[in-house]
Design a protein around this motif. Structure first.
Motif, PDB file in Angstrom:
ATOM      1  N   MET A   1       0.728  -1.191  -0.008  1.00 38.62           N
ATOM      2  CA  MET A   1       0.074   0.094   0.122  1.00 38.62           C
ATOM      3  C   MET A   1       0.905   1.289   0.063  1.00 38.62           C
ATOM      4  O   MET A   1       1.747   1.411   0.783  1.00 38.62           O
ATOM      5  CB  MET A   1      -0.860   0.159   1.162  1.00 38.62           C
ATOM      6  N   ASP A   2       0.642   2.273  -0.978  1.00 37.75           N
ATOM      7  CA  ASP A   2       1.275   3.220  -0.958  1.00 37.75           C
ATOM      8  C   ASP A   2       0.687   4.511  -1.537  1.00 37.75           C
ATOM      9  O   ASP A   2       0.473   4.648  -2.549  1.00 37.75           O
ATOM     10  CB  ASP A   2       2.696   3.125  -1.899  1.00 37.75           C
ATOM     11  N   SER A   3       0.139   5.461  -0.630  1.00 37.80           N
ATOM     12  CA  SER A   3      -0.593   6.575  -1.161  1.00 37.80           C
ATOM     13  C   SER A   3       0.190   7.592  -1.747  1.00 37.80           C
ATOM     14  O   SER A   3      -0.378   8.447  -2.060  1.00 37.80           O
ATOM     15  CB  SER A   3      -1.613   7.016   0.138  1.00 37.80           C
ATOM     16  N   ALA A   4       1.661   7.239  -1.625  1.00 38.71           N
ATOM     17  CA  ALA A   4       2.438   8.680  -2.139  1.00 38.71           C
ATOM     18  C   ALA A   4       2.584   8.450  -3.554  1.00 38.71           C
ATOM     19  O   ALA A   4       3.041   9.455  -4.509  1.00 38.71           O
ATOM     20  CB  ALA A   4       3.765   8.345  -1.633  1.00 38.71           C
ATOM     21  N   ASN A   5       2.187   7.352  -4.129  1.00 37.33           N
ATOM     22  CA  ASN A   5       2.342   7.211  -5.661  1.00 37.33           C
ATOM     23  C   ASN A   5       1.435   7.996  -6.425  1.00 37.33           C
ATOM     24  O   ASN A   5       0.250   8.242  -5.769  1.00 37.33           O
ATOM     25  CB  ASN A   5       1.853   5.803  -6.165  1.00 37.33           C
ATOM     26  N   ARG A   6       1.804   8.493  -7.551  1.00 31.72           N
ATOM     27  CA  ARG A   6       0.854   9.154  -8.554  1.00 31.72           C
ATOM     28  C   ARG A   6      -0.203   8.467  -8.885  1.00 31.72           C
ATOM     29  O   ARG A   6       0.351   7.345  -9.465  1.00 31.72           O
ATOM     30  CB  ARG A   6       1.677   9.863  -9.381  1.00 31.72           C
ATOM     31  N   SER A   7      -1.435   8.711  -8.870  1.00 31.48           N
ATOM     32  CA  SER A   7      -2.652   7.793  -9.482  1.00 31.48           C
ATOM     33  C   SER A   7      -2.400   7.620 -10.711  1.00 31.48           C
ATOM     34  O   SER A   7      -2.072   8.651 -11.665  1.00 31.48           O
ATOM     35  CB  SER A   7      -3.874   8.202  -8.931  1.00 31.48           C
ATOM     36  N   PRO A   8      -2.560   6.182 -11.105  1.00 32.68           N
ATOM     37  CA  PRO A   8      -2.802   6.196 -12.804  1.00 32.68           C
ATOM     38  C   PRO A   8      -4.063   6.546 -13.455  1.00 32.68           C
ATOM     39  O   PRO A   8      -4.244   6.674 -14.705  1.00 32.68           O
ATOM     40  CB  PRO A   8      -2.480   4.525 -12.898  1.00 32.68           C
ATOM     41  N   ILE A   9      -4.961   6.716 -12.403  1.00 34.46           N
ATOM     42  CA  ILE A   9      -6.318   7.268 -13.139  1.00 34.46           C
ATOM     43  C   ILE A   9      -6.656   8.516 -12.617  1.00 34.46           C
ATOM     44  O   ILE A   9      -6.086   9.171 -11.670  1.00 34.46           O
ATOM     45  CB  ILE A   9      -7.575   6.244 -12.691  1.00 34.46           C
ATOM     46  N   GLN A  10      -7.907   9.058 -13.261  1.00 30.17           N
ATOM     47  CA  GLN A  10      -8.475  10.367 -12.782  1.00 30.17           C
ATOM     48  C   GLN A  10      -9.976  10.019 -12.823  1.00 30.17           C
ATOM     49  O   GLN A  10     -10.533   9.379 -13.663  1.00 30.17           O
ATOM     50  CB  GLN A  10      -8.149  11.386 -13.911  1.00 30.17           C
ATOM     51  N   LEU A  11     -10.486  10.944 -11.913  1.00 30.63           N
ATOM     52  CA  LEU A  11     -12.082  10.791 -11.776  1.00 30.63           C
ATOM     53  C   LEU A  11     -12.524  12.079 -12.147  1.00 30.63           C
ATOM     54  O   LEU A  11     -11.969  13.049 -11.617  1.00 30.63           O
ATOM     55  CB  LEU A  11     -12.518  10.502 -10.360  1.00 30.63           C
ATOM     56  N   THR A  12     -13.599  12.268 -13.175  1.00 32.59           N
ATOM     57  CA  THR A  12     -14.032  13.535 -13.410  1.00 32.59           C
ATOM     58  C   THR A  12     -15.059  13.878 -12.300  1.00 32.59           C
ATOM     59  O   THR A  12     -14.994  13.177 -11.218  1.00 32.59           O
ATOM     60  CB  THR A  12     -15.011  13.493 -14.733  1.00 32.59           C
ATOM     61  N   ALA A  13     -15.347  15.415 -12.122  1.00 31.93           N
ATOM     62  CA  ALA A  13     -16.133  15.775 -11.011  1.00 31.93           C
ATOM     63  C   ALA A  13     -17.435  15.074 -10.924  1.00 31.93           C
ATOM     64  O   ALA A  13     -17.622  14.818  -9.712  1.00 31.93           O
ATOM     65  CB  ALA A  13     -16.223  17.384 -11.399  1.00 31.93           C
ATOM     66  N   SER A  14     -18.068  14.840 -12.111  1.00 33.65           N
ATOM     67  CA  SER A  14     -19.325  14.152 -11.740  1.00 33.65           C
ATOM     68  C   SER A  14     -19.006  12.582 -11.227  1.00 33.65           C
ATOM     69  O   SER A  14     -20.006  12.297 -10.392  1.00 33.65           O
ATOM     70  CB  SER A  14     -20.189  13.919 -13.209  1.00 33.65           C
ATOM     71  N   ALA A  15     -18.087  11.984 -11.795  1.00 35.72           N
ATOM     72  CA  ALA A  15     -17.744  10.472 -11.240  1.00 35.72           C
ATOM     73  C   ALA A  15     -17.406  10.842  -9.617  1.00 35.72           C
ATOM     74  O   ALA A  15     -17.956  10.016  -9.133  1.00 35.72           O
ATOM     75  CB  ALA A  15     -16.757   9.961 -12.005  1.00 35.72           C
ATOM     76  N   ALA A  16     -16.554  11.571  -9.249  1.00 32.77           N
ATOM     77  CA  ALA A  16     -16.334  11.687  -7.850  1.00 32.77           C
ATOM     78  C   ALA A  16     -17.436  12.071  -6.947  1.00 32.77           C
ATOM     79  O   ALA A  16     -17.531  11.488  -6.061  1.00 32.77           O
ATOM     80  CB  ALA A  16     -15.265  12.940  -7.865  1.00 32.77           C
ATOM     81  N   GLU A  17     -18.452  13.001  -7.600  1.00 27.87           N
ATOM     82  CA  GLU A  17     -19.617  13.308  -6.721  1.00 27.87           C
ATOM     83  C   GLU A  17     -20.388  11.868  -6.639  1.00 27.87           C
ATOM     84  O   GLU A  17     -20.903  11.813  -5.494  1.00 27.87           O
ATOM     85  CB  GLU A  17     -20.312  14.329  -7.465  1.00 27.87           C
ATOM     86  N   VAL A  18     -20.879  11.148  -7.597  1.00 25.99           N
ATOM     87  CA  VAL A  18     -21.658  10.110  -7.521  1.00 25.99           C
ATOM     88  C   VAL A  18     -20.794   9.093  -6.392  1.00 25.99           C
ATOM     89  O   VAL A  18     -21.391   8.448  -5.623  1.00 25.99           O
ATOM     90  CB  VAL A  18     -21.858   9.310  -8.896  1.00 25.99           C
ATOM     91  N   VAL A  19     -19.452   8.690  -6.912  1.00 26.05           N
ATOM     92  CA  VAL A  19     -18.868   7.818  -6.020  1.00 26.05           C
ATOM     93  C   VAL A  19     -18.944   8.141  -4.533  1.00 26.05           C
ATOM     94  O   VAL A  19     -19.145   7.344  -3.602  1.00 26.05           O
ATOM     95  CB  VAL A  19     -17.269   7.826  -6.240  1.00 26.05           C
ATOM     96  N   LYS A  20     -18.596   9.473  -3.823  1.00 27.17           N
ATOM     97  CA  LYS A  20     -18.797   9.815  -2.854  1.00 27.17           C
ATOM     98  C   LYS A  20     -20.233   9.685  -2.235  1.00 27.17           C
ATOM     99  O   LYS A  20     -20.346   9.253  -0.946  1.00 27.17           O
ATOM    100  CB  LYS A  20     -18.454  11.427  -2.548  1.00 27.17           C
ATOM    101  N   GLN A  21     -21.401   9.866  -2.959  1.00 22.53           N
ATOM    102  CA  GLN A  21     -22.533   9.641  -2.560  1.00 22.53           C
ATOM    103  C   GLN A  21     -22.824   7.927  -2.011  1.00 22.53           C
ATOM    104  O   GLN A  21     -23.301   7.743  -1.113  1.00 22.53           O
ATOM    105  CB  GLN A  21     -23.462  10.020  -3.552  1.00 22.53           C
ATOM    106  N   LEU A  22     -22.075   7.150  -3.011  1.00 21.67           N
ATOM    107  CA  LEU A  22     -22.346   5.836  -2.858  1.00 21.67           C
ATOM    108  C   LEU A  22     -21.505   5.304  -1.749  1.00 21.67           C
ATOM    109  O   LEU A  22     -21.888   4.136  -1.121  1.00 21.67           O
ATOM    110  CB  LEU A  22     -21.849   5.327  -4.224  1.00 21.67           C
ATOM    111  N   LEU A  23     -20.446   5.972  -1.380  1.00 25.02           N
ATOM    112  CA  LEU A  23     -19.554   5.613  -0.221  1.00 25.02           C
ATOM    113  C   LEU A  23     -20.078   5.654   1.002  1.00 25.02           C
ATOM    114  O   LEU A  23     -19.607   5.317   2.082  1.00 25.02           O
ATOM    115  CB  LEU A  23     -18.102   6.115  -0.430  1.00 25.02           C
ATOM    116  N   GLN A  24     -20.971   6.884   1.167  1.00 21.89           N
ATOM    117  CA  GLN A  24     -21.298   7.372   2.375  1.00 21.89           C
ATOM    118  C   GLN A  24     -22.049   6.161   3.307  1.00 21.89           C
ATOM    119  O   GLN A  24     -22.856   5.468   2.825  1.00 21.89           O
ATOM    120  CB  GLN A  24     -22.419   8.498   2.124  1.00 21.89           C
TER     121      GLN A  24
END
Length: 100
Positions: A1-24
């Motif tokens: 596990m390494d959170s210092a690595n640069r992420s290979p993916i990006q989430l658009t603002a709309s994807a991030a918003e939906v994921v945050k709602q689903l993770l609640q």
């Protein structure tokens, strides 16, 4: 596990918003898992779901979302953008490789 690595993916603002709602409130599977499966003639299929952290996962913080993926999947996901699109007949997450 390494959170210092640069992420290979990006989430658009709309994807991030939906994921945050689903993770609640999701305490059993508090991470967004991104991965691939398959191979062979038809190529790879992209996967998206919620899961618990495993020993062989890389961990990234993307737009305030804890994202996990298997170390071996990073090479297939490098540069990938995940969007959430909603139309009159369907809605869902879309994986796309942005043009360079």
């Amino acid at each position: 596990m390494d959170s210092a690595n640069r992420s290979p993916i990006q989430l658009t603002a709309s994807a991030a918003e939906v994921v945050k709602q689903l993770l609640q409130g999701n305490t059993e599977a508090p991470y967004l898992r991104v991965g691939v499966k398959g191979g062979g003639c038809s190529g790879v299929a992209y996967m998206l779901g919620f899961d618990a952290l495993m020993e062989d996962d890389d961990l990234f913080d993307i737009s305030g979302i804890p994202v996990i993926m298997k170390k071996a999947h990073g090479m297939y996901l490098m540069g990938m953008e995940i969007d959430y699109q909603q139309g009159s007949d369907a809605a869902g997450f879309v994986f796309r490789q942005p043009a360079s």
